[in-house]
Design a protein around this motif. Structure first.
Motif, PDB file in Angstrom:
ATOM      1  N   ASP A 198      36.226  69.117   0.243  1.00 55.74           N
ATOM      2  CA  ASP A 198      35.323  67.698  -0.095  1.00 55.74           C
ATOM      3  C   ASP A 198      33.972  67.963   0.445  1.00 55.74           C
ATOM      4  O   ASP A 198      33.317  67.110   0.090  1.00 55.74           O
ATOM      5  CB  ASP A 198      36.270  66.671   0.450  1.00 55.74           C
ATOM      6  N   GLY A 199      33.228  68.859   1.165  1.00 50.34           N
ATOM      7  CA  GLY A 199      31.851  68.736   1.657  1.00 50.34           C
ATOM      8  C   GLY A 199      31.782  68.572   3.026  1.00 50.34           C
ATOM      9  O   GLY A 199      30.637  68.456   3.166  1.00 50.34           O
ATOM     10  N   ALA A 200      32.837  68.759   3.876  1.00 43.61           N
ATOM     11  CA  ALA A 200      32.344  68.586   5.271  1.00 43.61           C
ATOM     12  C   ALA A 200      31.629  69.631   5.569  1.00 43.61           C
ATOM     13  O   ALA A 200      31.478  70.872   5.124  1.00 43.61           O
ATOM     14  CB  ALA A 200      33.556  68.735   6.084  1.00 43.61           C
ATOM     15  N   LEU A 201      30.648  69.710   6.593  1.00 42.51           N
ATOM     16  CA  LEU A 201      29.833  70.583   7.449  1.00 42.51           C
ATOM     17  C   LEU A 201      30.206  71.392   8.133  1.00 42.51           C
ATOM     18  O   LEU A 201      30.036  72.806   8.628  1.00 42.51           O
ATOM     19  CB  LEU A 201      28.372  69.891   8.043  1.00 42.51           C
ATOM     20  N   GLY A 202      31.585  71.170   8.554  1.00 47.91           N
ATOM     21  CA  GLY A 202      32.255  72.035   9.604  1.00 47.91           C
ATOM     22  C   GLY A 202      33.148  71.320  10.595  1.00 47.91           C
ATOM     23  O   GLY A 202      33.639  70.142  10.275  1.00 47.91           O
ATOM     24  N   THR A 217      41.694  76.395  23.984  1.00 46.54           N
ATOM     25  CA  THR A 217      40.945  76.945  23.183  1.00 46.54           C
ATOM     26  C   THR A 217      41.570  77.631  21.811  1.00 46.54           C
ATOM     27  O   THR A 217      40.830  77.552  20.799  1.00 46.54           O
ATOM     28  CB  THR A 217      40.484  78.163  24.085  1.00 46.54           C
ATOM     29  N   PRO A 218      42.714  78.242  21.964  1.00 51.86           N
ATOM     30  CA  PRO A 218      43.208  78.714  20.391  1.00 51.86           C
ATOM     31  C   PRO A 218      43.357  77.614  19.615  1.00 51.86           C
ATOM     32  O   PRO A 218      43.287  78.169  18.337  1.00 51.86           O
ATOM     33  CB  PRO A 218      44.644  79.252  21.035  1.00 51.86           C
ATOM     34  N   GLU A 219      43.613  76.492  19.824  1.00 52.69           N
ATOM     35  CA  GLU A 219      43.735  75.386  18.847  1.00 52.69           C
ATOM     36  C   GLU A 219      42.322  75.417  18.244  1.00 52.69           C
ATOM     37  O   GLU A 219      42.063  75.234  17.060  1.00 52.69           O
ATOM     38  CB  GLU A 219      44.179  74.195  19.401  1.00 52.69           C
ATOM     39  N   LEU A 220      41.329  75.143  19.122  1.00 54.08           N
ATOM     40  CA  LEU A 220      39.967  75.014  18.441  1.00 54.08           C
ATOM     41  C   LEU A 220      39.548  76.386  17.620  1.00 54.08           C
ATOM     42  O   LEU A 220      38.838  76.250  16.640  1.00 54.08           O
ATOM     43  CB  LEU A 220      39.040  74.794  19.716  1.00 54.08           C
ATOM     44  N   VAL A 221      39.990  77.641  18.192  1.00 50.76           N
ATOM     45  CA  VAL A 221      39.661  78.691  17.381  1.00 50.76           C
ATOM     46  C   VAL A 221      40.280  78.683  16.160  1.00 50.76           C
ATOM     47  O   VAL A 221      39.585  79.073  14.986  1.00 50.76           O
ATOM     48  CB  VAL A 221      40.181  80.016  18.062  1.00 50.76           C
ATOM     49  N   ALA A 222      41.376  78.181  15.943  1.00 52.41           N
ATOM     50  CA  ALA A 222      42.184  78.210  14.630  1.00 52.41           C
ATOM     51  C   ALA A 222      41.295  77.142  13.723  1.00 52.41           C
ATOM     52  O   ALA A 222      41.133  77.356  12.358  1.00 52.41           O
ATOM     53  CB  ALA A 222      43.467  77.501  14.850  1.00 52.41           C
ATOM     54  N   LEU A 223      41.015  75.917  14.242  1.00 55.19           N
ATOM     55  CA  LEU A 223      40.253  74.895  13.291  1.00 55.19           C
ATOM     56  C   LEU A 223      38.743  75.624  13.036  1.00 55.19           C
ATOM     57  O   LEU A 223      38.554  75.485  11.932  1.00 55.19           O
ATOM     58  CB  LEU A 223      40.241  73.583  14.181  1.00 55.19           C
ATOM     59  N   ALA A 224      38.087  76.319  13.903  1.00 62.05           N
ATOM     60  CA  ALA A 224      36.818  76.630  13.560  1.00 62.05           C
ATOM     61  C   ALA A 224      36.924  77.937  12.702  1.00 62.05           C
ATOM     62  O   ALA A 224      36.083  77.999  11.891  1.00 62.05           O
ATOM     63  CB  ALA A 224      36.258  77.195  15.028  1.00 62.05           C
ATOM     64  N   SER A 225      38.142  78.468  12.739  1.00 60.53           N
ATOM     65  CA  SER A 225      37.938  79.709  11.717  1.00 60.53           C
ATOM     66  C   SER A 225      38.226  79.191  10.263  1.00 60.53           C
ATOM     67  O   SER A 225      37.717  79.705   9.463  1.00 60.53           O
ATOM     68  CB  SER A 225      39.398  80.478  12.011  1.00 60.53           C
ATOM     69  N   GLU A 226      38.887  78.076  10.098  1.00 62.72           N
ATOM     70  CA  GLU A 226      38.941  77.322   8.855  1.00 62.72           C
ATOM     71  C   GLU A 226      37.453  76.878   8.349  1.00 62.72           C
ATOM     72  O   GLU A 226      37.160  77.000   7.277  1.00 62.72           O
ATOM     73  CB  GLU A 226      40.175  76.334   8.785  1.00 62.72           C
ATOM     74  N   ALA A 227      36.856  76.202   9.208  1.00 59.74           N
ATOM     75  CA  ALA A 227      35.535  75.705   9.041  1.00 59.74           C
ATOM     76  C   ALA A 227      34.626  76.922   8.631  1.00 59.74           C
ATOM     77  O   ALA A 227      33.952  77.015   7.635  1.00 59.74           O
ATOM     78  CB  ALA A 227      34.927  75.093  10.403  1.00 59.74           C
ATOM     79  N   GLY A 228      34.687  78.095   9.605  1.00 60.03           N
ATOM     80  CA  GLY A 228      33.806  79.233   9.033  1.00 60.03           C
ATOM     81  C   GLY A 228      34.159  79.856   7.861  1.00 60.03           C
ATOM     82  O   GLY A 228      33.232  80.296   6.809  1.00 60.03           O
ATOM     83  N   ARG A 554      28.546  73.873   2.463  1.00 60.11           N
ATOM     84  CA  ARG A 554      28.624  75.113   1.351  1.00 60.11           C
ATOM     85  C   ARG A 554      30.020  75.163   0.802  1.00 60.11           C
ATOM     86  O   ARG A 554      30.241  75.821  -0.236  1.00 60.11           O
ATOM     87  CB  ARG A 554      28.291  76.178   2.021  1.00 60.11           C
ATOM     88  N   GLY A 555      30.980  74.477   1.441  1.00 58.68           N
ATOM     89  CA  GLY A 555      32.413  74.728   1.175  1.00 58.68           C
ATOM     90  C   GLY A 555      32.883  73.935  -0.004  1.00 58.68           C
ATOM     91  O   GLY A 555      34.007  73.830  -0.470  1.00 58.68           O
ATOM     92  N   TRP A 556      31.991  73.042  -0.220  1.00 56.70           N
ATOM     93  CA  TRP A 556      32.387  71.880  -1.405  1.00 56.70           C
ATOM     94  C   TRP A 556      32.709  72.478  -2.760  1.00 56.70           C
ATOM     95  O   TRP A 556      31.780  73.396  -3.173  1.00 56.70           O
ATOM     96  CB  TRP A 556      31.026  71.022  -1.703  1.00 56.70           C
ATOM     97  N   ASP A 561      29.406  77.891  -6.317  1.00 55.76           N
ATOM     98  CA  ASP A 561      29.314  78.978  -5.346  1.00 55.76           C
ATOM     99  C   ASP A 561      30.226  78.410  -4.222  1.00 55.76           C
ATOM    100  O   ASP A 561      30.483  79.061  -3.243  1.00 55.76           O
ATOM    101  CB  ASP A 561      28.189  79.669  -5.259  1.00 55.76           C
ATOM    102  N   GLY A 562      30.941  77.206  -4.300  1.00 61.51           N
ATOM    103  CA  GLY A 562      31.532  76.703  -3.329  1.00 61.51           C
ATOM    104  C   GLY A 562      32.834  77.173  -3.127  1.00 61.51           C
ATOM    105  O   GLY A 562      33.411  78.198  -3.698  1.00 61.51           O
ATOM    106  N   GLY A 563      33.862  76.472  -2.231  1.00 58.12           N
ATOM    107  CA  GLY A 563      35.072  76.824  -1.988  1.00 58.12           C
ATOM    108  C   GLY A 563      35.104  77.607  -0.815  1.00 58.12           C
ATOM    109  O   GLY A 563      34.116  78.018  -0.229  1.00 58.12           O
ATOM    110  N   CYS A 564      36.388  78.004  -0.292  1.00 58.90           N
ATOM    111  CA  CYS A 564      36.526  78.736   0.704  1.00 58.90           C
ATOM    112  C   CYS A 564      36.859  80.198   0.518  1.00 58.90           C
ATOM    113  O   CYS A 564      37.328  80.668  -0.670  1.00 58.90           O
ATOM    114  CB  CYS A 564      37.995  78.153   1.504  1.00 58.90           C
ATOM    115  N   ARG A 565      36.560  81.112   1.404  1.00 57.35           N
ATOM    116  CA  ARG A 565      36.672  82.402   1.253  1.00 57.35           C
ATOM    117  C   ARG A 565      37.860  82.934   2.306  1.00 57.35           C
ATOM    118  O   ARG A 565      38.392  82.218   3.182  1.00 57.35           O
ATOM    119  CB  ARG A 565      35.173  83.160   1.493  1.00 57.35           C
TER     120      ARG A 565
END
Length: 575
Positions: A198-202, A217-228, A554-556, A561-565
């Motif tokens: 939807d366009g969040a920045l991270g 920490t593992p919970e935050l790594v999981a969420l940050a992985s999706e953002a990345g 960028r993931g919007w 060229d958006g979307g997740c990889r």
């Protein structure tokens, strides 16, 4: 026809055509000292705007304009990016965002730990119940629905947001101190992906506050992985900015390393006099990580005091379940005694900002309960003395009586460290405050002067007076640098084809005016501001133009060229 007559006829026709053809530009800013956001040397020239875009930047615009502004030799720069904004509800109350607009801010970046979506029905109910001076109907569910709703109502400033890690956690787990099951973590990850598309920045975290502090920490790594993998970053109010500052930086770098997402530290500081000597090792850790290829950055506000709640004075365990459960527990004498004992510990297991500021250094600025508003502007020490109780008892009583965290200002930082940080090349800036005005609902509470002066203070006190950094580099780190960190398209520079977010300011006069005693004073020195090509500030006064738009990451899914990889490695990350 004789040749002289023929030539005259041609010239007359050309002149007539020129007179009837519309001007090529809507706005032309002349006689400007241009700071284009690159950090390079300024140059004298002109900036032209056509519709919502910059059409020309250079020595002399080749075409005419409907409106011509003589900058009088003032600086013209890209609009400033507020990397940590709490304008989430203030723009609902007043869409002009004057305290930021009058400093040259054109983009509010929200989402420090909590965001305005995604919301469950229970979250909506609690949010409505807990509203303070500003009240509104929650007409949205997702984060993007909020941002779209806000801009459709009209806002003078652009808006963008991270999705809050605590918001995602609360959506799935509630406000208790629990760990997610694999299925629950998968649901949390899915919410992050939806917000990113939807366009969040991270993903943004705020790890000293319940329930965010319950995340490991593992919970935050999981969420940050999706953002990345969706082109975004991880940004964090770290687990400590005081006694465990260096360990918190290590955790942030580790989350970035494991997830692949770039990471930014919210409002980097060394809280408490006993921690002021940690700036050098903090810088060393960040720069070593950057040298090793990790994209680590930070932002800051330009004051020696922070502002948050009395929740940052009490242990997280007593706050489990939300403010209602928190206040109920505090009414129990045994629990109260245990909380007071932990508040007084020299090395508590939680981030106790009250211990570092002291009762004299804890200024009360915001209450929900009208009966307590007369205490605004007093220190916790004064209230405790007036009531004949200890400062810890006073803090607990105020939380119970107000039914809220109570907004306070904590005096925590070294002026020397703040000045040094303003020069760091990987540092951008955020107010950590709302965008408001000294009128209406905003008169019901006080605030921190950073709400009115954070960016002007950088350019006045630190650039002009103390010369901690150059004006060109300060402008870069207010505009192009954060835009680049966030992966924003066509924003952050004075460059043909970019959105026309433009500021005209006087380097000789720009500065903050507000004080801790009288914070609600507009900054000075900014004369004109354009947001998406429309003039929101003219000769220092708001025009009423509400041209702000949603700025998406960028993931919007709306980008070609958006979307997740598959992973963060599938994105290119610029420095």
């Amino acid at each position: 026809m004789h040749k002289p007559l023929a030539l005259a006829a041609v010239l007359l026709a050309a002149t007539a055509a020129q007179a009837t053809s519309p001007p090529a530009y809507d706005v032309l800013i002349r006689n400007a000292q241009i700071y284009d956001g690159s950090g390079g040397a300024p140059f004298k020239g002109e900036v032209a705007i056509a519709e919502d875009r910059i059409a020309y930047v250079g020595p002399k615009a080749p075409e005419s304009a409907r409106t011509v502004i003589d900058a009088g030799g003032k600086a013209v720069s890209p609009g400033f990016i507020n990397m940590l904004s709490w304008a989430t509800d203030s723009l609902i109350a007043d869409p002009r965002g004057l305290s930021d607009l009058k400093q040259g801010v054109t983009l509010e970046v929200m989402g420090e730990g909590s965001s305005m979506g995604p919301l469950s029905p229970q979250m909506k109910r609690l949010e409505t119940q807990r509203m303070g001076d500003i009240k509104y109907d929650i007409a949205w569910t997702s984060l993007d629905e909020y941002l779209t709703w806000l801009t459709k109502r009209g806002t003078a400033l652009n808006v963008a947001s991270f999705v809050g890690a605590a918001t995602v956690r609360e959506h799935v787990l509630g406000e208790g101190d629990v760990d997610p099951t694999p299925q629950q973590l998968a649901a949390m990850r899915k919410l992050v992906v939806e917000a990113m598309q939807d366009g969040a920045l991270g993903v943004g975290s705020s790890l000293i506050y319940a329930p965010a502090s319950y995340a490991e920490t593992p919970e935050l790594v999981a969420l940050a992985s999706e953002a990345g993998r969706c082109g975004g970053i991880y940004i964090s109010h770290m687990r400590s900015e005081a006694d465990r500052l260096l360990e918190a930086i290590d955790e942030l770098i580790d989350i970035s390393r494991q997830s692949g997402a770039p990471a930014e530290i919210y409002h980097l500081k060394q809280a408490g006099k006993g921690n002021w000597d940690k700036l050098d090792p903090a810088i060393a850790r960040i720069e070593a990580a950057r040298a090793a290829g990790h994209r680590i950055t930070a932002d800051m506000y330009t004051y020696t005091a922070g502002s948050t709640g009395l929740d940052a004075a009490m242990p997280p365990w007593v706050q489990a379940g939300g403010v209602e459960s928190w206040t109920q527990r505090l009414k129990d004498p045994a629990t109260r005694a245990k909380v007071i004992a932990e508040m007084r510990q020299d090395k508590p297991a939680f981030e106790n900002l009250y211990r570092h500021a002291g009762a004299e250094g804890t200024l009360l600025v915001g209450f929900k309960n009208p009966a307590l508003k007369g205490l605004t502007g007093k220190t916790l020490a004064q209230v405790a003395k007036d009531r004949g109780v200890s400062p810890e008892d006073a803090a607990i009583d105020l939380v119970i009586e107000d039914g809220s965290r109570v907004q306070v200002v904590y005096f925590l930082m070294s002026e020397q460290n703040v000045a040094r940080q303003t020069a760091l090349p990987w540092m951008s800036f955020g107010s950590d405050a709302s965008a408001q005005a000294p009128e209406g609902a905003f008169l019901k509470s006080s605030t921190h002067p950073r709400a009115y002066g954070n960016f002007a203070r950088l350019l006045g006190k630190y650039v002009r007076e103390e010369k901690t950094t150059s004006l060109a580099d300060a402008v870069r780190r207010l505009s192009a640098f954060p835009a680049q960190n966030l992966g924003l398209k066509d924003r952050g520079m004075l460059k043909a084809g970019y959105y026309a977010d433009v500021v005209v300011f006087d380097p000789a006069t720009i500065g903050d005016v507000g004080t801790y005693e009288q914070p609600k004073q507009f900054a000075v020195g900014v004369s004109d501001v354009f947001v998406n090509g429309r003039q929101a500030l003219k000769d220092g006064e708001p025009t009423g133009q509400l041209a702000g738009e949603v700025v998406r990451g960028r993931g919007w899914s709306g980008w070609s060229d958006g979307g997740c990889r598959a992973s963060a490695k599938d994105w290119s990350w610029t420095w």
